[in-house]
Scaffold this motif. Sequence first.
Motif, PDB file in Angstrom:
ATOM      1  N   UNK A 160       5.789   5.137  -4.333  1.00 45.77           N
ATOM      2  CA  UNK A 160       6.767   4.713  -5.342  1.00 45.77           C
ATOM      3  C   UNK A 160       6.254   3.497  -6.119  1.00 45.77           C
ATOM      4  N   UNK A 161       5.150   3.655  -6.828  1.00 43.95           N
ATOM      5  CA  UNK A 161       4.556   2.497  -7.504  1.00 43.95           C
ATOM      6  C   UNK A 161       5.497   1.814  -8.497  1.00 43.95           C
ATOM      7  N   UNK A 162       6.410   2.567  -9.049  1.00 43.66           N
ATOM      8  CA  UNK A 162       7.357   1.972 -10.006  1.00 43.66           C
ATOM      9  C   UNK A 162       8.356   1.039  -9.326  1.00 43.66           C
ATOM     10  N   UNK A 163       8.422   1.053  -7.995  1.00 44.85           N
ATOM     11  CA  UNK A 163       9.340   0.185  -7.260  1.00 44.85           C
ATOM     12  C   UNK A 163       8.702  -1.112  -6.769  1.00 44.85           C
ATOM     13  N   UNK A 209      -5.962  -3.455  -2.861  1.00 40.63           N
ATOM     14  CA  UNK A 209      -4.913  -3.010  -1.950  1.00 40.63           C
ATOM     15  C   UNK A 209      -4.075  -1.905  -2.585  1.00 40.63           C
ATOM     16  N   UNK A 210      -3.675  -2.107  -3.819  1.00 47.64           N
ATOM     17  CA  UNK A 210      -2.878  -1.095  -4.520  1.00 47.64           C
ATOM     18  C   UNK A 210      -3.700   0.174  -4.747  1.00 47.64           C
ATOM     19  N   UNK A 211      -4.961  -0.001  -5.090  1.00 44.42           N
ATOM     20  CA  UNK A 211      -5.839   1.157  -5.267  1.00 44.42           C
ATOM     21  C   UNK A 211      -6.013   1.929  -3.976  1.00 44.42           C
ATOM     22  N   UNK A 212      -6.144   1.219  -2.860  1.00 45.02           N
ATOM     23  CA  UNK A 212      -6.258   1.877  -1.559  1.00 45.02           C
ATOM     24  C   UNK A 212      -5.033   2.743  -1.286  1.00 45.02           C
ATOM     25  N   UNK A 213      -3.860   2.189  -1.532  1.00 43.11           N
ATOM     26  CA  UNK A 213      -2.627   2.955  -1.309  1.00 43.11           C
ATOM     27  C   UNK A 213      -2.571   4.198  -2.171  1.00 43.11           C
ATOM     28  N   UNK A 239       0.833  -1.207   0.000  1.00 45.02           N
ATOM     29  CA  UNK A 239       0.000   0.000   0.000  1.00 45.02           C
ATOM     30  C   UNK A 239       0.867   1.256   0.000  1.00 45.02           C
ATOM     31  N   UNK A 240       1.925   1.258   0.804  1.00 41.60           N
ATOM     32  CA  UNK A 240       2.825   2.413   0.833  1.00 41.60           C
ATOM     33  C   UNK A 240       3.567   2.587  -0.484  1.00 41.60           C
ATOM     34  N   UNK A 241       4.014   1.494  -1.062  1.00 46.03           N
ATOM     35  CA  UNK A 241       4.681   1.597  -2.357  1.00 46.03           C
ATOM     36  C   UNK A 241       3.727   2.121  -3.430  1.00 46.03           C
TER      37      UNK A 241
END
Length: 70
Positions: free
Chosen positions: A21-24, A47-51, A15-17
């Motif tokens: 830093x989604x590219x990481x 989960x990714x959308x939440x972040x 979630x933090x990434x």
Amino acid sequence: MTRPPEADRPAAKLALLAALRPHDITEADVTAWRTTTSADDTHLVRLLGFGAIAAVERIEEAITSRTSTR
């Protein structure tokens, strides 16, 4: 802020990434998360959308509070 329980850390990291830093995000990050849950790809996308949305909300809040004080 307290550290999340060990089992929740891979999800928190994803979630933090996604927020910062989604590219990481790596396959290893996703694999680590998958070892802690039986969730499928739908849950991963949520989960990714939440972040990402959490980051947008923080940025929006910062911009709004900055412009309202002018």
